[in-house]
Every structure is written in C-alpha cells, then in structure tokens.
Design a protein around this motif. Sequence first.
Motif, short mmCIF file in Angstrom:
data_model
loop_
_atom_site.label_atom_id
_atom_site.label_comp_id
_atom_site.label_asym_id
_atom_site.label_seq_id
_atom_site.Cartn_x
_atom_site.Cartn_y
_atom_site.Cartn_z
N LEU A 61 0.85 -1.18 0.00
CA LEU A 61 0.00 0.00 0.00
C LEU A 61 0.89 1.23 0.00
CD1 LEU A 61 -2.65 -0.92 2.72
CD2 LEU A 61 -2.96 -0.93 0.25
N ASP A 62 0.58 2.20 -0.84
CA ASP A 62 1.30 3.46 -0.89
C ASP A 62 0.33 4.59 -0.56
OD1 ASP A 62 3.69 2.30 -1.88
OD2 ASP A 62 2.92 2.37 -3.91
N LEU A 63 0.78 5.52 0.27
CA LEU A 63 0.00 6.70 0.61
C LEU A 63 0.66 7.90 -0.06
CD1 LEU A 63 -2.36 7.85 2.25
CD2 LEU A 63 -0.73 8.22 4.12
N HIS A 64 -0.07 8.55 -0.97
CA HIS A 64 0.45 9.67 -1.74
C HIS A 64 -0.17 10.97 -1.27
CE1 HIS A 64 2.38 7.35 -5.05
NE2 HIS A 64 1.56 6.42 -4.58
N GLY A 65 0.65 11.98 -1.09
CA GLY A 65 0.15 13.32 -0.81
C GLY A 65 -0.15 14.03 -2.12
N PRO A 66 -0.65 15.26 -2.05
CA PRO A 66 -1.06 15.96 -3.27
C PRO A 66 0.10 16.54 -4.09
CG PRO A 66 -1.40 17.36 -1.37
CD PRO A 66 -0.95 16.02 -0.84
N GLU A 67 1.29 16.62 -3.51
CA GLU A 67 2.37 17.35 -4.17
C GLU A 67 3.15 16.56 -5.22
OE1 GLU A 67 2.28 17.10 -0.76
OE2 GLU A 67 1.38 19.04 -0.33
N ALA A 68 3.21 15.24 -5.09
CA ALA A 68 4.10 14.48 -5.98
C ALA A 68 3.56 13.09 -6.24
CB ALA A 68 5.49 14.41 -5.37
N ALA A 69 4.13 12.46 -7.24
CA ALA A 69 3.72 11.10 -7.59
C ALA A 69 4.38 10.06 -6.70
CB ALA A 69 4.06 10.83 -9.05
N THR A 70 5.48 10.42 -6.05
CA THR A 70 6.14 9.45 -5.16
C THR A 70 5.41 9.38 -3.83
OG1 THR A 70 7.67 11.13 -4.35
CG2 THR A 70 8.40 9.82 -6.22
N PRO A 71 5.32 8.18 -3.24
CA PRO A 71 4.55 8.03 -2.01
C PRO A 71 5.21 8.69 -0.80
CG PRO A 71 5.51 5.93 -2.66
CD PRO A 71 5.82 6.90 -3.74
N CYS A 72 4.38 9.12 0.14
CA CYS A 72 4.87 9.60 1.43
C CYS A 72 5.26 8.41 2.30
CB CYS A 72 3.78 10.40 2.16
SG CYS A 72 3.27 11.88 1.31
N THR A 73 4.42 7.39 2.27
CA THR A 73 4.62 6.19 3.09
C THR A 73 4.28 4.96 2.25
OG1 THR A 73 4.06 7.33 5.13
CG2 THR A 73 3.86 4.95 5.15
N THR A 74 5.07 3.91 2.41
CA THR A 74 4.80 2.63 1.77
C THR A 74 4.78 1.55 2.84
OG1 THR A 74 5.88 3.29 -0.28
CG2 THR A 74 5.64 0.94 0.10
N LEU A 75 3.76 0.71 2.79
CA LEU A 75 3.63 -0.42 3.71
C LEU A 75 3.63 -1.68 2.88
CD1 LEU A 75 2.87 -1.57 6.59
CD2 LEU A 75 0.51 -1.45 5.79
N THR A 76 4.49 -2.64 3.24
CA THR A 76 4.47 -3.94 2.59
C THR A 76 4.15 -4.98 3.66
OG1 THR A 76 6.86 -4.18 2.92
CG2 THR A 76 6.13 -3.34 0.80
N MET A 77 3.26 -5.89 3.31
CA MET A 77 2.88 -6.95 4.24
C MET A 77 2.95 -8.29 3.52
SD MET A 77 -0.37 -5.24 6.16
CE MET A 77 -0.26 -6.17 7.67
N ALA A 78 3.74 -9.20 4.07
CA ALA A 78 3.76 -10.56 3.55
C ALA A 78 2.71 -11.35 4.31
CB ALA A 78 5.15 -11.17 3.73
N ALA A 79 1.98 -12.18 3.60
CA ALA A 79 0.91 -12.96 4.22
C ALA A 79 0.87 -14.34 3.61
CB ALA A 79 -0.43 -12.25 4.02
N ARG A 80 0.26 -15.25 4.38
CA ARG A 80 0.05 -16.60 3.84
C ARG A 80 -1.33 -17.06 4.18
NH1 ARG A 80 2.34 -20.34 8.35
NH2 ARG A 80 3.42 -18.81 9.55
#
Length: 80
Positions: A61-80
């Motif tokens: 999941l990436d959270l993007h602010g209004p100013e740029a295309a690059t994310p403010c925060t990225t969360l990666t979760m491995a699951a099974r």
Amino acid sequence: MEGYPGLVVHGPLMTLALAETLRLEGRAERVTRVGHRNDRPLFCGRPARLRGRRTADGFTLDLHGPEAATPCTTLTMAAR
C-alpha cells in the motif's frame, strides 16, 4: 519551525493507518512480515490518496500526498 506549510502527520501513524485499512477490508491471510518506509512528509488537512496492489507474497500500500507522484509512506505486508 522547520518551514513546513502545516502540521506534519506522524510517520508511524501513517503506517498504522495503512495496516488498519487492510484489516478493515477483511483480509483473511495471516500476516508474517510487515515493512514500512516513510519517504516524505504528509501535512494535516491536505488530501491524500491510497494505492494498493497484491504482490506475490502479500500486499503493498502506498500513501500519496497531493504534491508528488512518489509516495509519502509505503507499507508492505507478507501474508500466507
């Protein structure tokens, strides 16, 4: 003051909000690993958008602010 245009959203709080988004969606998989990266500030009262995608071993999941295309925060979760 650091010259920011407003209050900065706490980075780990953004990560927690992203993880909660997956929980509220009812993901049944058992989470085995969580990683996060806070790259840019997100400011209170400004719009943000969430982008999610399934990966080979879980979700990103990436959270993007209004100013740029690059994310403010990225969360990666491995699951099974």
